[in-house]
Design a protein around this motif. Sequence first.
Motif, PDB file in Angstrom:
ATOM      1  N   PRO A  41       0.827  -1.206   0.000  1.00  0.00           N
ATOM      2  CA  PRO A  41       0.000   0.000   0.000  1.00  0.00           C
ATOM      3  C   PRO A  41       0.865   1.261   0.000  1.00  0.00           C
ATOM      4  N   LYS A  42       0.390   2.296  -0.679  1.00  0.00           N
ATOM      5  CA  LYS A  42       1.119   3.577  -0.726  1.00  0.00           C
ATOM      6  C   LYS A  42       0.851   4.371   0.549  1.00  0.00           C
ATOM      7  N   GLN A  43      -0.330   4.210   1.140  1.00  0.00           N
ATOM      8  CA  GLN A  43      -0.689   4.925   2.362  1.00  0.00           C
ATOM      9  C   GLN A  43      -1.322   3.939   3.335  1.00  0.00           C
ATOM     10  N   GLY A  44      -1.329   4.299   4.619  1.00  0.00           N
ATOM     11  CA  GLY A  44      -1.976   3.467   5.609  1.00  0.00           C
ATOM     12  C   GLY A  44      -1.020   2.462   6.228  1.00  0.00           C
ATOM     13  N   GLN A  45      -1.607   1.488   6.893  1.00  0.00           N
ATOM     14  CA  GLN A  45      -0.820   0.494   7.602  1.00  0.00           C
ATOM     15  C   GLN A  45      -0.784  -0.811   6.819  1.00  0.00           C
TER      16      GLN A  45
END
Length: 66
Positions: free
Chosen positions: A13-17
């Motif tokens: 993922p590019k963002q988040g966890q």
Amino acid sequence: MPEVKSIFREVLPKQGQLAMEDVPTLVLCKPKLLPLKSVTLEKLEKMQMEAQEAIKQQELASRQTQ
């Protein structure tokens, strides 16, 4: 060592966890061999044999003196 190509493409993922699922698996290990006699039993048998040998030696000594 040659690199093994996977059929699946890795997606991060590019963002988040980033979460990973930990799945417990069964692990087989070598069987442990247990002794047929315990250490205590072996010590008792050794003491008994030594006592029997001492009795035999005393009997032989008493026969020789008679």
